[in-house]
Scaffold this motif. Structure first.
Motif, PDB file in Angstrom:
ATOM      1  N   ALA A 253       0.827  -1.204   0.000  1.00 56.41           N
ATOM      2  CA  ALA A 253       0.000   0.000   0.000  1.00 56.41           C
ATOM      3  C   ALA A 253       0.864   1.258   0.000  1.00 56.41           C
ATOM      4  O   ALA A 253       0.517   2.278  -0.618  1.00 56.41           O
ATOM      5  CB  ALA A 253      -0.933  -0.001   1.215  1.00 56.41           C
ATOM      6  N   ALA A 254       2.007   1.192   0.687  1.00 60.72           N
ATOM      7  CA  ALA A 254       2.907   2.350   0.764  1.00 60.72           C
ATOM      8  C   ALA A 254       3.453   2.743  -0.600  1.00 60.72           C
ATOM      9  O   ALA A 254       3.804   3.914  -0.822  1.00 60.72           O
ATOM     10  CB  ALA A 254       4.063   2.050   1.723  1.00 60.72           C
TER      11      ALA A 254
ATOM     12  N   ALA B 195      12.886  -7.927  -9.918  1.00 60.86           N
ATOM     13  CA  ALA B 195      12.644  -7.386 -11.258  1.00 60.86           C
ATOM     14  C   ALA B 195      11.215  -6.855 -11.395  1.00 60.86           C
ATOM     15  O   ALA B 195      10.982  -5.831 -12.055  1.00 60.86           O
ATOM     16  CB  ALA B 195      12.905  -8.466 -12.309  1.00 60.86           C
ATOM     17  N   LEU B 196      10.263  -7.530 -10.769  1.00 64.12           N
ATOM     18  CA  LEU B 196       8.873  -7.086 -10.845  1.00 64.12           C
ATOM     19  C   LEU B 196       8.664  -5.727 -10.183  1.00 64.12           C
ATOM     20  O   LEU B 196       7.724  -5.000 -10.511  1.00 64.12           O
ATOM     21  CB  LEU B 196       7.956  -8.125 -10.187  1.00 64.12           C
ATOM     22  CG  LEU B 196       7.702  -9.388 -11.018  1.00 64.12           C
ATOM     23  CD1 LEU B 196       7.144 -10.501 -10.141  1.00 64.12           C
ATOM     24  CD2 LEU B 196       6.738  -9.079 -12.173  1.00 64.12           C
ATOM     25  N   LEU B 197       9.542  -5.370  -9.258  1.00 61.90           N
ATOM     26  CA  LEU B 197       9.402  -4.105  -8.540  1.00 61.90           C
ATOM     27  C   LEU B 197      10.163  -2.949  -9.189  1.00 61.90           C
ATOM     28  O   LEU B 197      10.101  -1.814  -8.691  1.00 61.90           O
ATOM     29  CB  LEU B 197       9.890  -4.283  -7.093  1.00 61.90           C
ATOM     30  CG  LEU B 197       9.088  -5.261  -6.225  1.00 61.90           C
ATOM     31  CD1 LEU B 197       9.755  -5.411  -4.866  1.00 61.90           C
ATOM     32  CD2 LEU B 197       7.638  -4.816  -6.071  1.00 61.90           C
ATOM     33  N   GLU B 198      10.850  -3.198 -10.275  1.00 58.36           N
ATOM     34  CA  GLU B 198      11.676  -2.157 -10.903  1.00 58.36           C
ATOM     35  C   GLU B 198      10.902  -0.880 -11.223  1.00 58.36           C
ATOM     36  O   GLU B 198      11.425   0.225 -11.040  1.00 58.36           O
ATOM     37  CB  GLU B 198      12.350  -2.709 -12.159  1.00 58.36           C
ATOM     38  CG  GLU B 198      13.545  -3.607 -11.849  1.00 58.36           C
ATOM     39  CD  GLU B 198      14.233  -4.100 -13.113  1.00 58.36           C
ATOM     40  OE1 GLU B 198      13.815  -3.668 -14.225  1.00 58.36           O
ATOM     41  OE2 GLU B 198      15.163  -4.906 -12.999  1.00 58.36           O
TER      42      GLU B 198
ATOM     43  N   ALA C 143      10.137   0.930  -3.497  1.00 62.01           N
ATOM     44  CA  ALA C 143       9.879  -0.494  -3.277  1.00 62.01           C
ATOM     45  C   ALA C 143      11.019  -1.196  -2.550  1.00 62.01           C
ATOM     46  O   ALA C 143      11.036  -2.427  -2.473  1.00 62.01           O
ATOM     47  CB  ALA C 143       9.625  -1.188  -4.616  1.00 62.01           C
ATOM     48  N   GLN C 144      11.962  -0.422  -1.999  1.00 61.23           N
ATOM     49  CA  GLN C 144      13.150  -1.038  -1.410  1.00 61.23           C
ATOM     50  C   GLN C 144      12.814  -2.014  -0.279  1.00 61.23           C
ATOM     51  O   GLN C 144      13.392  -3.100  -0.187  1.00 61.23           O
ATOM     52  CB  GLN C 144      14.122   0.031  -0.901  1.00 61.23           C
ATOM     53  CG  GLN C 144      15.459  -0.516  -0.437  1.00 61.23           C
ATOM     54  CD  GLN C 144      16.196  -1.292  -1.522  1.00 61.23           C
ATOM     55  OE1 GLN C 144      16.084  -0.992  -2.714  1.00 61.23           O
ATOM     56  NE2 GLN C 144      16.943  -2.310  -1.119  1.00 61.23           N
TER      57      GLN C 144
END
Length: 305
Positions: free
Chosen positions: A67-68, A281-284, A290-291
């Protein structure tokens, strides 16, 4: 992860867990809510025993951190996170029953049916599952009605016959007829992965994010859900009960087919590395925001309890 990354993740996990714990204590109070008649004291005590017993609260963490990403990790996200933890804890209470995995220990303390009795444990699980949908649907979860409906539907699909419960049934059947590799992957994606997938998708649903983001976060959840179960199977083979807070070695003793049993520990470690890379990779597209979710993926694969 660097040492700074590890510290930031650990502190965030502790902070999120503490916030969820405070809310869960309030939600599991003995006082009846509007529309309820009474909350039996022993039932509520058993529910609290099954929920307020430590645990990393990883699934709630994933709800709030997903959510963040969309600046939506407020009170509504916290309540959805608590609802998901109710479902997760209900599943553990029922999974520990003699008719299921027959465990005496959970998170380092007696399981609910041991601390109380089997009938009370069953009812405590039933009540926690029902409470989860009460939490999401209630007006205190201050989201537009369509978002609450979407969350209720997604959680029901993830927790029900086509998700976690169905996976638990396949797991019981696997003791009699070991599945092939595809069957093991499907079983694990349902039993363990479905709620983790929901946890990650939920943040996007809470925020009303576009469908592309909802699907991307769901895929991230699927990757780390598989990693979580793979790591769990590895720990079942290599860790001891004091380290895990529950019995270990039970899969091998029961002759259960797991990916670790099929391919070995070294293969499992290699697969975990690949799943973490896939999750990262999905969070790129989300950059530095997204760290903590990246670090969560690394933690899931590398955990030792």
């Amino acid at each position: 992860m660097t040492s700074d990354d590890e510290m930031a993740f650990e502190m965030a996990l502790i902070r999120r867990a503490a916030a969820v714990e405070v809310l869960l204590r309030r939600l599991l109070d003995d006082r009846a809510l509007s529309g309820e008649i009474a909350r039996p004291e022993r039932l509520m005590a058993a529910m609290r025993h099954g929920v307020l017993n430590g645990g990393k609260r990883l699934r709630p963490f994933l709800v709030m951190e997903s959510a963040a990403l969309f600046s939506a990790d407020g009170e509504a996200a916290l309540r959805v996170a608590a609802a998901l933890e109710c479902v997760h804890c209900y599943s553990l209470i029922h999974d520990d029953l003699p008719a299921m995995d027959d465990d005496d220990l959970r998170r380092g303390q007696p399981t609910v049916h041991k601390a109380f009795d089997e009938a009370t444990a069953i009812l405590a699980g039933d009540a926690l599952l029902t409470l989860a949908f009460d939490i999401i649907a209630g007006e205190a979860t201050a989201l537009p009605a369509e978002r609450r409906i979407a969350l209720v539907l997604a959680l029901a699909r993830g927790a029900g016959a086509g998700g976690m419960v169905g996976g638990q049934k396949l797991d019981l059947e696997a003791e009699q007829t070991p599945p092939d590799e595809a069957g093991v992957i499907r079983l694990q994606a349902m039993k363990t992965g479905a709620l983790i997938r929901f946890a990650c998708e939920a943040g996007a649903l809470i925020a009303g994010a576009p469908a592309e983001d909802c699907e991307r976060l769901a895929e991230f959840g699927s990757a780390i859900g598989l990693a979580f179960q793979l790591a769990d199977d590895l720990l079942d083979l290599t860790a001891d009960a004091s380290q895990m807070g529950k019995a270990t070695g039970k899969d091998a003793a029961a002759g259960k087919a797991t990916l670790v049993a099929l391919h070995g520990a070294n293969w499992a470690r290699s697969q975990l590395h690949g799943l973490v890379e896939q999750a990262h990779a999905l969070l790129e597209p989300y950059g530095d925001g997204a760290q903590l979710l990246r670090e969560a993926a690394t933690f899931v694969a590398a955990r030792n309890s």
